[in-house]
Write an enzyme that holds these catalytic residues in place. Structure first.
Site, PDB file in Angstrom:
ATOM      1  CG  ASN A  71      -2.030  -1.007   1.141  1.00 54.28           C
ATOM      2  OD1 ASN A  71      -2.181  -1.776   0.239  1.00 54.28           O
ATOM      3  ND2 ASN A  71      -2.601  -1.303   2.215  1.00 54.28           N
ATOM      4  CD  GLU A 172      -3.465  -5.198  -1.609  1.00 58.06           C
ATOM      5  OE1 GLU A 172      -3.802  -4.477  -0.934  1.00 58.06           O
ATOM      6  OE2 GLU A 172      -2.867  -6.425  -1.092  1.00 58.06           O
ATOM      7  CD  GLU A 306       0.854  -7.199  -0.360  1.00 63.81           C
ATOM      8  OE1 GLU A 306       0.177  -7.471   0.739  1.00 63.81           O
ATOM      9  OE2 GLU A 306       1.093  -6.334  -0.822  1.00 63.81           O
ATOM     10  CD  GLN A 367       5.787  -5.866   4.590  1.00 58.50           C
ATOM     11  OE1 GLN A 367       6.710  -5.327   4.831  1.00 58.50           O
ATOM     12  NE2 GLN A 367       4.766  -5.502   4.204  1.00 58.50           N
TER      13      GLN A 367
END
Length: 518
Positions: A71, A172, A306, A367
């Site tokens: 993001n 995204e 992800e 992550q």
């Protein structure tokens, strides 16, 4: 309880792309600052990169790392992270309601990638920015000197191009939470024009277009169809994201749930990879549909860039994410502390990627450090392996080769995400170069050990060379800075080959790796 598995040398799925064991680092929480980068730390190198973290990353043999978001990238100005540090601006990050000093940018990240022997996978901002900034960023990173952007890179300390091959076209973009959120038509048109422009610079780039943020999005899977209809012949991969949670047990524990309720919730949690498998299958079918519709000879694959367990930290993150804590720099955000139950889940996810290696060519655990990560650090203190480090390590290091098409016959159970879910979940990887087969197995049963007979067909004589077992009496057991090996693998016993049959006992709720030389 017994299960049988057959592995045949000639029955294979695909050569596994090593990059399916990739990772992700975002400018989020402490992933960068006091994660990989902490000047003044006892182990820091001249660039301020923590040596203890670098060593743990090197052990994982991570083939690539996606950066800088996530993001975060949808409102990121890449120019803020180049040039003299003292001249770089501090910016407010709208995605995570924090501030970023830009002390780490593409140069520092590239140096760190070299330090840990991995490749860069760069994401470009297609939220608040567009085609021209994408073109400029690409030329800055990969362009020759003698041009404006190449000379600026040289002025900033790097004459040679970084030669980054993998580029994500935004992040995204189907999500209403995303800065610059777009419809499939809006994004598809923009992504195609950006892809064409980047290909005009270098036809050999690998470009990743945004797919669905998760399989519950109202636009899924039509988003994939429309975006690919715009971009199909100009991109190489479409990205998918999925996070895994056992929120039912979180609520049950808070309410004093019975052992029976907790066991049922765990059974449903450990069946989530069935949903993952359907997600992959649906998008693979959509890719094939668009390919046929366009009469194309080009192949597009899936980049699952992800994935991880993410739910433990949700409550504690709310104060910062709701904007009630100002704009802190590198706060503790998304710092899930993983337990033994999550070891089983991560093992199941990786098994799914191995079995879907014909279509999933890239993947990134999200992550890598501190933020929903296998590696944790204390500022000025230690770095340690979370529980999920180990299944990721075993798959990355020993899961290189060709995925085998296994025939599995296991007793099963019904769950929210599917019926007759096998208690035994197993994947197999044949590495012809070193003459080994690695099997990664999970027993989902809460109370019963399962005896597995694994028939080895077409491989010749076989000998067990390694057997690693992860199990724990407490599903909620964790590792900490003071108890770093509370949940860790132990040498297994009892795995043996008799003739052409490998026999192994899978303890209840266990993850195991069995390797044989053939």
């Amino acid at each position: 309880m017994r299960a049988t598995v057959t592995a045949h040398k000639d029955y294979t799925i695909s050569k596994i792309d090593d990059r399916v064991y990739g990772a992700f680092l975002e400018h989020l929480g402490r992933a960068i600052y006091t994660g990989i980068y902490e000047p003044g730390h006892a182990t820091a190198d001249k660039n301020g990169m923590r040596g203890d973290v670098a060593q743990l990353v090197r052990e994982l043999k991570v083939p690539m790392v996606r950066y800088p978001g996530g993001n975060f990238v949808s409102a990121y100005n890449w120019e803020d992270g180049v040039g003299p540090r003292e001249q770089r601006p501090t910016r407010l990050d709208l995605a995570w309601h924090t501030s970023d000093s830009n002390a780490v940018g593409v140069h520092e990240f590239a140096d760190w990638c070299e330090l840990v022997d991995t490749e860069m996978m760069l994401a470009i901002n297609l939220g608040s920015r567009g085609l021209d900034d994408a073109r400029n960023f690409l030329e800055y990173v990969n362009g020759p000197t003698g041009s404006y952007w190449g000379d600026l890179r040289k002025k900033n300390g790097r004459a040679d191009p970084f030669n980054v091959k993998l580029w994500c076209l935004g992040n995204e973009m189907d999500g209403p939470w995303q800065v610059g959120h777009k419809t499939a038509h809006e994004y598809g048109r923009l992504a195609n024009e950006v892809a064409k422009t980047m290909r005009a610079f270098d036809k050999k780039l690998e470009l990743i277009v945004c797919g669905s943020s998760n399989a519950d999005m109202p636009t899924y899977p039509d988003w994939e169809r429309e975006v690919l209809e715009h971009t199909y012949d100009n991109v190489d991969h479409i990205s998918l994201h999925m996070y895994f949670a056992n929120r039912d047990n979180e609520r049950a524990l808070a309410e004093g749930g019975t052992p029976e309720v907790l066991a049922k919730n765990t059974a449903n949690y450990l069946a989530l990879n069935e949903k993952l498998d359907r997600y992959i299958a649906t998008v693979a079918s959509t890719i094939n549909f668009v390919k046929s519709k366009k009469r194309s000879k080009h192949d597009v694959y899936i980049s699952f860039d992800e994935w991880n367990v993410w739910y433990h930290s949700n409550k504690q993150d709310r104060k910062i994410l709701d904007g009630n804590d100002g704009w802190p720099h590198a706060p503790r955000l998304l710092e899930d502390i993983y337990n033994f139950e999550d070891v089983l889940q991560v093992g199941l996810i990786l098994n799914t990627f191995i079995r879907r290696s014909d279509v999933v060519k890239l993947a990134c655990i999200a992550q890598l450090v501190n933020v929903i990560a296998p590696i944790m650090t204390d500022p000025k203190g230690q770095a340690w392996r979370q529980t999920i480090y180990y299944p990721y390590y075993f798959a990355s290091v020993f899961g290189r080769g060709t995925a085998l098409q296994l025939d599995v016959n296991s007793p099963g159970y019904d769950a929210v995400h599917g019926d007759n879910i096998g208690y035994v979940d197993v994947s197999g990887v044949h590495n012809e170069e070193d003459g080994t087969i690695s099997f990664f197995a999970v027993n989902r049963h809460a109370t019963e050990a399962i005896d597995v007979d694994l028939s080895l067909q077409g491989f010749g004589a076989a000998t067990v060379i390694d057997h690693q077992v992860m199990t724990h009496a407490n599903l909620r057991a964790v590792n900490t800075a003071t108890e770093q090996t509370n949940v860790a693998p132990a040498k297994g016993t009892g795995a043996k080959v008799d003739g052409k049959t490998l026999s192994v006992k899978l303890a209840p709720y266990s993850y195991q790796m069995i390797r044989v030389k053939v």
